[in-house]
Motif scaffolding. Structure first.
Motif, mmCIF file in Angstrom:
data_model
loop_
_atom_site.group_PDB
_atom_site.id
_atom_site.type_symbol
_atom_site.label_atom_id
_atom_site.label_comp_id
_atom_site.label_asym_id
_atom_site.label_seq_id
_atom_site.Cartn_x
_atom_site.Cartn_y
_atom_site.Cartn_z
ATOM 1 N N ASP A 177 0.821 -1.218 0.000
ATOM 2 C CA ASP A 177 0.000 0.000 0.000
ATOM 3 C C ASP A 177 0.853 1.265 0.000
ATOM 4 O O ASP A 177 0.323 2.367 -0.181
ATOM 5 N N ARG A 178 2.159 1.101 0.259
ATOM 6 C CA ARG A 178 3.079 2.239 0.364
ATOM 7 C C ARG A 178 2.608 3.221 1.442
ATOM 8 O O ARG A 178 2.479 4.427 1.209
ATOM 9 N N GLU A 179 2.395 2.683 2.629
ATOM 10 C CA GLU A 179 1.908 3.503 3.737
ATOM 11 C C GLU A 179 2.528 3.067 5.060
ATOM 12 O O GLU A 179 2.829 1.881 5.255
ATOM 13 N N LEU A 180 2.713 4.037 5.946
ATOM 14 C CA LEU A 180 2.939 3.767 7.359
ATOM 15 C C LEU A 180 1.619 4.124 8.033
ATOM 16 O O LEU A 180 1.189 5.286 7.979
ATOM 17 N N VAL A 181 0.991 3.155 8.656
ATOM 18 C CA VAL A 181 -0.329 3.391 9.228
ATOM 19 C C VAL A 181 -0.241 3.346 10.751
ATOM 20 O O VAL A 181 0.089 2.307 11.337
ATOM 21 N N GLU A 214 0.417 7.755 6.870
ATOM 22 C CA GLU A 214 1.506 8.530 6.276
ATOM 23 C C GLU A 214 1.926 7.846 4.967
ATOM 24 O O GLU A 214 2.625 6.823 4.969
ATOM 25 N N PRO A 215 1.485 8.378 3.809
ATOM 26 C CA PRO A 215 1.881 7.788 2.530
ATOM 27 C C PRO A 215 3.379 7.944 2.319
ATOM 28 O O PRO A 215 3.983 8.924 2.774
ATOM 29 N N VAL A 254 11.724 8.847 10.100
ATOM 30 C CA VAL A 254 10.363 9.253 10.450
ATOM 31 C C VAL A 254 10.348 9.880 11.845
ATOM 32 O O VAL A 254 10.876 9.296 12.798
ATOM 33 N N ASP A 255 9.757 11.064 11.952
ATOM 34 C CA ASP A 255 9.571 11.722 13.247
ATOM 35 C C ASP A 255 8.449 10.993 13.984
ATOM 36 O O ASP A 255 7.312 10.962 13.505
ATOM 37 N N LYS A 275 5.549 11.584 10.808
ATOM 38 C CA LYS A 275 5.811 12.150 9.490
ATOM 39 C C LYS A 275 7.203 11.794 8.999
ATOM 40 O O LYS A 275 8.170 11.819 9.766
ATOM 41 N N VAL A 276 7.319 11.457 7.708
ATOM 42 C CA VAL A 276 8.621 11.208 7.090
ATOM 43 C C VAL A 276 9.382 12.533 6.995
ATOM 44 O O VAL A 276 8.872 13.510 6.444
#
Length: 394
Positions: free
Chosen positions: A176-180, A193-194, A225-226, A231-232
């Motif tokens: 999905d190319r995401e950090l959820v 966060e895409p 990633v913060d 957030k990247v």
């Protein structure tokens, strides 16, 4: 009360106030004395933790060793009564094999969702989450009873981590190319966060928990990633054509991150704070998993493409040994036993699990399991809380 009495009381009150207010600045700084005239000890101010950690994160025990809570047998009261087991997700069999580490025998096979990738201890260490990647679910296992609970719907859960303060679960949604970012108990989605890289899969957190480094397997990239902002804040391409970064681990002193790369056949050494270009330390073909010893002196590096384990010495800053599995194999993901004496690794392409003596490198057992064994978890392990994956404890 008559006027004379009121006047006397008012006068006494003024005298008392004057007595309280006439102490000089010099008197106020003078050390206190006991009734015999000797100087009394002044309590030292409480020591401030030198690490300004992520808000809500348990304090860092030792700024020179992020793994200080992971010493042999130092089990949290939360897990001390859990039976010692090795949980093996078989990606192509849709099962979890449960091994008794004392007998090296499978004592149970748990049916789970489609394509389980990793077995992940929760932040509070009370639950093991099975990441059913293609089934788009997480299966909870109670490590006290060994029983599986009701599946929770979560899309594309290739891997799972937890913020150091326990506030969020982080699903590595690889395709999905995401950090959820999700609720760590209900898994309700809180923020997505895409990412522009492809194949987010492994991670580890800085000493203070303020950021984490993520590997992007299919595009050969790293993310910074913060944690608090979710957030990247940094992204870079690894300087190797065809790079395929895998597992991520921080050094005990928190100064470097190591990123296994199965195509570069070694570990990238990264300054996480500066996030500058890393250097490559070759370990062996198919470098894949990274596991720190219980004394924080060494790191075991699985080389999946050649059936070996390299041993990296943190204090010497170099590779010191290489253990080769008899008859070869495909050592992948795993963990270290609670006493630190055994390294457990899945044999990804050989439907087996390896138990390796960490003192000698000798293979202790080779246990047949289901098809495609991947991110196995040794449980319980020492530590105060879990950051996820197959067991990153602080």
């Amino acid at each position: 009360m008559n006027l004379i009495h009121r006047t006397l009381l008012a006068g006494l009150g003024l005298l008392a106030l004057a007595a309280c207010g006439t102490e000089s600045a010099k008197d106020r700084t003078r050390p206190a004395t006991d009734p015999h005239g000797t100087q009394a000890a002044i309590p030292a101010p409480p020591k401030k933790n030198p690490v300004d950690g992520l808000p809500g994160m348990p304090p860092v025990l030792d700024p020179k060793d992020v793994y200080a809570a992971d010493r042999p047998g130092r089990l949290s009261p939360v897990v001390k009564d859990f039976p010692s087991r090795v949980y093996v997700p078989n990606s192509e069999s849709d099962t979890v094999s449960v091994i008794d580490p004392k007998t090296y025998e499978i004592i149970e096979t748990i049916r789970v969702g489609r394509q389980p990738q990793h077995v992940v201890p929760s932040w509070d260490m009370k639950t093991l989450w099975v990441n059913n990647n293609r089934g788009h679910t997480l299966t909870p296992i109670d490590p006290k009873t060994g029983k599986a609970g009701k599946e929770v719907e979560v899309h594309d859960p290739y891997n799972l981590y937890f913020t150091p303060n326990g506030k969020y679960a982080i699903v590595m949604a690889s395709l999905d190319r995401e950090l959820v970012f999700r609720d760590p108990h209900t898994m309700k989605r809180i923020k997505t966060e895409p990412v522009t890289c492809y194949g987010v899969n492994h991670a580890d957190f800085s000493l203070d928990g303020q950021y984490f480094i993520v590997s992007c397997e299919f595009s050969g990239e790293l993310l910074k990633v913060d944690t608090q902002r979710m957030k990247v804040v940094g992204q870079q391409k690894l300087p190797f054509d065809g790079a395929m970064p895998q597992d991520v681990k921080i050094s005990p002193d928190g100064k470097r991150f190591y990123i296994a790369d199965m195509m570069a056949d070694g570990m990238w050494v990264l300054d996480g704070d500066k996030f500058t270009e890393p250097t490559l330390l070759r370990t062996g073909k198919g470098c894949h998993g990274l596991y720190v010893s219980r004394d924080s002196r060494e790191m075991y590096v699985s080389n999946r493409g050649e059936g070996s384990v390299s041993v990296f010495d943190f204090t010497k800053n170099k590779l010191t040994k290489k253990w080769r599995l008899p008859d070869g194999g495909s050592p992948d993901m795993g963990g270290v036993s609670a006493d630190g004496k055994v390294l457990w690794l899945s044999g990804r392409y050989d439907s087996e699990v390896y138990a390796i003596d960490t003192r000698t490198g000798k293979q202790l057992a080779r246990v047949p399991v289901g098809s495609g064994p991947h991110g196995l978890a040794v449980y319980p392990q020492p530590g105060r809380y879990s950051l996820g994956h197959t067991g990153i404890f602080r």
